[in-house]
Design an enzyme around this catalytic site. Structure first.
Site, PDB file in Angstrom:
ATOM      1  N   GLY A  83       5.042   1.530  -0.868  1.00 24.62           N
ATOM      2  CA  GLY A  83       3.682   1.542  -1.440  1.00 24.62           C
ATOM      3  C   GLY A  83       3.024   2.827  -1.373  1.00 24.62           C
ATOM      4  O   GLY A  83       3.060   3.894  -0.498  1.00 24.62           O
ATOM      5  N   ALA A  84       2.811   3.475  -2.605  1.00 25.97           N
ATOM      6  CA  ALA A  84       2.585   4.927  -2.824  1.00 25.97           C
ATOM      7  C   ALA A  84       1.251   4.925  -3.342  1.00 25.97           C
ATOM      8  O   ALA A  84       0.662   5.822  -4.428  1.00 25.97           O
ATOM      9  CB  ALA A  84       3.345   5.431  -4.071  1.00 25.97           C
ATOM     10  N   GLY A 121       0.090   5.755   1.186  1.00 30.33           N
ATOM     11  CA  GLY A 121       1.332   6.319   0.928  1.00 30.33           C
ATOM     12  C   GLY A 121       1.348   7.669   0.590  1.00 30.33           C
ATOM     13  O   GLY A 121       2.273   8.466   1.195  1.00 30.33           O
ATOM     14  N   HIS A 159      -5.798  -6.300  15.489  1.00 28.12           N
ATOM     15  CA  HIS A 159      -6.492  -5.025  14.713  1.00 28.12           C
ATOM     16  C   HIS A 159      -7.476  -6.009  13.776  1.00 28.12           C
ATOM     17  O   HIS A 159      -7.356  -6.130  12.506  1.00 28.12           O
ATOM     18  CB  HIS A 159      -5.563  -4.638  13.648  1.00 28.12           C
ATOM     19  CG  HIS A 159      -5.987  -3.142  12.824  1.00 28.12           C
ATOM     20  ND1 HIS A 159      -6.752  -2.568  13.446  1.00 28.12           N
ATOM     21  CD2 HIS A 159      -5.894  -3.109  11.560  1.00 28.12           C
ATOM     22  CE1 HIS A 159      -7.173  -1.464  12.728  1.00 28.12           C
ATOM     23  NE2 HIS A 159      -6.677  -1.824  11.366  1.00 28.12           N
TER      24      HIS A 159
END
Length: 320
Positions: A10-11, A15, A176
């Site tokens: 994942g960019a 990321g 979370h």
């Protein structure tokens, strides 16, 4: 000595921030993976071109094929869709579960020995699904939640007391989500527990309760301000702290979503608890004693996670 390899699945915003921090901290070489071809390559090149200015020698590459993560020492997973205003983390479950299946298969095939950190929301359910899809040893996969939630609490406390964040420790356990459990009596300023600081007149119980509530809603506060996505600087910094503890065998005690096998009365779920992260992954799960009120809050949080895991099983029969 071979350099460590860090694969970032994942960019997006997290990321890219992870990639930059990994270089600045000299943790190893970085491969950015994303299904949007060009994005990981572009971000990798951009960060690599900042290296001569900042003085680090990490090698960067970008890819849209999972074979690029082969042999990674650490894999950090941020792939999936982020929250938009009005959404809860739980609203993302259907879309991001499909993403975890693809990511899990990629890790299983190309990086089965990596230490894996999951950031994708809804966190506790996604890290559970990722472990199932990847077949990883549960000691080698954790979810990033408590480090971030504790950092948010620490920030609010440091601001309230006008002290350095370095001298504030905070303890946030559980899932979370909005049912997370900030443990006030285990949180301190320079070793002085928060309840004592209330008695000393540093703050009031009402203000403390408000900071606890703000911590619970901390992610949503940023989503509502940004309007186009969710937090990324603090989540990335939190995951890097976890990765660094593993890569350098620091044995830091960090609250993370870890796989429980009876601890805290929970079996077969990933829940936020204090753990020791060293070269073997999750080396110890720290069991703290709860008051009756804290136990009730923790159990409520666990039940929320159970509900999400059941929803995952309902969506994908292979997980049942």
């Amino acid at each position: 000595m071979a350099r460590k390899k860090i694969a970032l699945i994942g960019a997006g915003q997290i990321g890219g921030t992870l990639a930059h921090l990994a270089g600045l901290k000299e943790l190893g070489d970085v491969v950015l993976f994303d299904i949007a071809d060009g994005v990981p390559q572009g971000k990798g090149l951009d960060i690599a071109e900042s290296a001569p200015v900042d003085g680090f020698d990490a090698k960067y590459s970008g890819a849209s094929d999972y074979s690029a993560i082969a042999g990674a020492d650490v894999v950090i997973v941020t792939a999936g869709v982020p929250r938009k205003p009005g959404m809860s983390r739980d609203d993302l479950i259907g879309i991001n579960l499909k993403v975890m299946e693809a990511v899990g298969t990629g890790i299983k095939t190309h990086a089965p020995n990596a230490f894996v950190i999951c950031i994708t929301n809804p966190l506790d359910a996604m890290v559970w699904a990722l472990q199932k899809f990847s077949g990883l040893d549960p000691k080698k996969i954790v979810g990033m939640a408590g480090v971030l939630d504790s950092a948010r609490f620490r920030h609010f406390l440091a601001e309230e007391f006008s002290v350095s964040v370095e001298d504030v420790t905070a303890f946030v356990l559980g899932g979370h989500g909005d049912d997370m459990v900030p443990l006030v009596r285990y949180s301190t300023v320079a070793g002085i527990p928060l309840p004592d600081l209330v008695k000393m007149g540093w703050t009031t119980q009402e203000k403390l309760d408000a900071m606890v509530e703000r911590t619970r809603k901390g992610g949503g506060e940023i989503v509502n301000l940004l309007k186009t996505g969710s937090a990324f600087y603090a989540p990335a910094a939190s995951a890097i702290a976890m990765a660094e503890s593993y890569l350098k065998d620091k044995k830091r005690v960090l609250p993370c979503a870890a796989y429980l096998t009876g601890q805290y009365g929970v079996d077969g779920l990933f829940i936020g608890v204090p753990i020791v992260i060293g070269e073997n992954g999750v080396e110890r799960i720290v069991e703290v004693a709860f008051s009756a009120e804290e136990k009730a809050m923790f159990d409520k949080s666990v039940n929320s996670v159970k509900g999400l895991v059941e929803a995952c099983k309902g969506i994908n029969a292979a997980l049942a």
